[in-house]
Write a protein that holds these residues in place. Sequence first.
Motif, PDB file in Angstrom:
ATOM      1  N   ALA A   1      30.128  50.318   3.477  1.00  0.00           N
ATOM      2  CA  ALA A   1      30.439  49.298   2.434  1.00  0.00           C
ATOM      3  C   ALA A   1      29.362  47.733   3.139  1.00  0.00           C
ATOM      4  O   ALA A   1      29.876  47.517   3.820  1.00  0.00           O
ATOM      5  N   LYS A   2      28.855  46.920   2.809  1.00  0.00           N
ATOM      6  CA  LYS A   2      28.692  45.714   3.252  1.00  0.00           C
ATOM      7  C   LYS A   2      28.868  44.706   1.443  1.00  0.00           C
ATOM      8  O   LYS A   2      28.578  44.815   0.707  1.00  0.00           O
ATOM      9  N   LEU A   3      28.937  43.388   2.326  1.00  0.00           N
ATOM     10  CA  LEU A   3      28.908  42.454   1.437  1.00  0.00           C
ATOM     11  C   LEU A   3      27.506  41.969   1.305  1.00  0.00           C
ATOM     12  O   LEU A   3      26.883  41.603   3.144  1.00  0.00           O
ATOM     13  N   THR A   4      26.210  41.564   0.860  1.00  0.00           N
ATOM     14  CA  THR A   4      24.999  40.990   0.434  1.00  0.00           C
ATOM     15  C   THR A   4      25.337  39.930  -0.429  1.00  0.00           C
ATOM     16  O   THR A   4      25.550  40.088  -1.958  1.00  0.00           O
ATOM     17  N   ASP A   5      25.056  38.838   0.040  1.00  0.00           N
ATOM     18  CA  ASP A   5      25.009  37.021  -0.407  1.00  0.00           C
ATOM     19  C   ASP A   5      26.541  37.579  -1.529  1.00  0.00           C
ATOM     20  O   ASP A   5      26.465  36.789  -2.492  1.00  0.00           O
ATOM     21  N   GLY A   6      27.452  38.081  -0.854  1.00  0.00           N
ATOM     22  CA  GLY A   6      29.142  37.801  -1.552  1.00  0.00           C
ATOM     23  C   GLY A   6      28.914  39.115  -2.372  1.00  0.00           C
ATOM     24  O   GLY A   6      30.075  39.404  -2.872  1.00  0.00           O
ATOM     25  N   GLN A   7      28.013  39.903  -2.456  1.00  0.00           N
ATOM     26  CA  GLN A   7      28.096  40.615  -3.589  1.00  0.00           C
ATOM     27  C   GLN A   7      27.683  42.217  -2.438  1.00  0.00           C
ATOM     28  O   GLN A   7      27.859  43.185  -1.973  1.00  0.00           O
ATOM     29  N   PHE A   8      29.157  43.321  -3.490  1.00  0.00           N
ATOM     30  CA  PHE A   8      29.744  44.669  -2.421  1.00  0.00           C
ATOM     31  C   PHE A   8      28.479  45.450  -3.025  1.00  0.00           C
ATOM     32  O   PHE A   8      28.182  45.393  -4.177  1.00  0.00           O
ATOM     33  N   GLN A   9      28.404  46.087  -1.468  1.00  0.00           N
ATOM     34  CA  GLN A   9      27.147  47.145  -2.094  1.00  0.00           C
ATOM     35  C   GLN A   9      27.993  48.471  -1.278  1.00  0.00           C
ATOM     36  O   GLN A   9      28.969  48.304  -0.772  1.00  0.00           O
ATOM     37  N   LEU A  10      27.509  49.407  -2.134  1.00  0.00           N
ATOM     38  CA  LEU A  10      28.138  51.451  -1.448  1.00  0.00           C
ATOM     39  C   LEU A  10      26.602  51.329  -0.960  1.00  0.00           C
ATOM     40  O   LEU A  10      25.862  52.080  -1.635  1.00  0.00           O
ATOM     41  N   TYR A  11      26.963  52.420  -0.108  1.00  0.00           N
ATOM     42  CA  TYR A  11      25.906  53.524   0.417  1.00  0.00           C
ATOM     43  C   TYR A  11      26.804  54.802   1.205  1.00  0.00           C
ATOM     44  O   TYR A  11      27.460  54.790   1.712  1.00  0.00           O
ATOM     45  N   LEU A  12      26.410  55.817  -0.220  1.00  0.00           N
ATOM     46  CA  LEU A  12      26.560  56.790   0.034  1.00  0.00           C
ATOM     47  C   LEU A  12      25.068  58.022  -0.093  1.00  0.00           C
ATOM     48  O   LEU A  12      24.595  58.035  -0.684  1.00  0.00           O
ATOM     49  N   ALA A  13      24.598  58.227   1.357  1.00  0.00           N
ATOM     50  CA  ALA A  13      23.827  58.998   2.016  1.00  0.00           C
ATOM     51  C   ALA A  13      23.810  61.055   1.051  1.00  0.00           C
ATOM     52  O   ALA A  13      22.807  61.046   0.926  1.00  0.00           O
ATOM     53  N   TYR A  14      24.925  61.328   0.853  1.00  0.00           N
ATOM     54  CA  TYR A  14      25.509  61.855   0.159  1.00  0.00           C
ATOM     55  C   TYR A  14      26.077  62.459  -0.865  1.00  0.00           C
ATOM     56  O   TYR A  14      26.340  63.879  -1.385  1.00  0.00           O
ATOM     57  N   GLY A  15      25.825  61.271  -1.523  1.00  0.00           N
ATOM     58  CA  GLY A  15      26.541  61.069  -3.389  1.00  0.00           C
ATOM     59  C   GLY A  15      28.311  61.048  -2.727  1.00  0.00           C
ATOM     60  O   GLY A  15      28.774  61.365  -1.854  1.00  0.00           O
ATOM     61  N   ALA A  16      29.164  61.183  -3.762  1.00  0.00           N
ATOM     62  CA  ALA A  16      30.341  61.580  -3.941  1.00  0.00           C
ATOM     63  C   ALA A  16      30.828  62.556  -3.579  1.00  0.00           C
ATOM     64  O   ALA A  16      32.317  62.762  -4.274  1.00  0.00           O
ATOM     65  N   ALA A  17      29.658  63.789  -4.296  1.00  0.00           N
ATOM     66  CA  ALA A  17      31.259  64.841  -4.526  1.00  0.00           C
ATOM     67  C   ALA A  17      31.873  65.252  -3.684  1.00  0.00           C
ATOM     68  O   ALA A  17      32.979  65.882  -3.729  1.00  0.00           O
ATOM     69  N   ASP A  18      31.730  65.299  -2.301  1.00  0.00           N
ATOM     70  CA  ASP A  18      32.411  66.088  -1.359  1.00  0.00           C
ATOM     71  C   ASP A  18      34.034  64.696  -1.039  1.00  0.00           C
ATOM     72  O   ASP A  18      34.983  65.725  -0.770  1.00  0.00           O
TER      73      ASP A  18
END
Length: 180
Positions: free
Chosen positions: A120-137
Amino acid sequence: MQETNEIHHALRENETLREQLILVDRLGLPDAWICAGYIRSLIWGLTLTEEQDIDVVYYDATDRSEATEKQYEEQLKSWQPLPWSVKNQARMHLKNELPPYHSTCDAIAHFPETVTAIAAKLTDGQFQLYLAYGAADLQTRTIRPTPLFSKGLPRHAIFQKRVTGKGWDKRSDLRIVDRF
């Protein structure tokens, strides 16, 4: 997709994580994220333990010095005295004898477990989420190797060592799967 939206919302609304993301953003590191076990633990509702740290990753091919990473850790600790761990992914490919990564997200996709390949990170104050393999696991608490660490491949021993080293194999709330 609903699982991804639920995780995105829960993390975006987590005030503690937001404060930490603001601090990481304040460092001005290129392509910086909070990732891995810390984010996984937040999703699973676990608290930060003494053995755990807050993983911060970034990508800077111009300065691969561990000393620089330590300076960033000390800066974060001066702002918020927590166990920060800062790693430049431009050099971390060497740990698993892989070709150089092209970005922070490329490095995260090469982490050993699918439930750790999250950031997770903030870009220009906006939250970003990176899930390389999705959320199922993450939703099912399944510990599964990423493709390069699957059963039958040379790096599978690294995955197995992490499973036993973290005690995941002894937890009844987790399901261990050997293949991607």
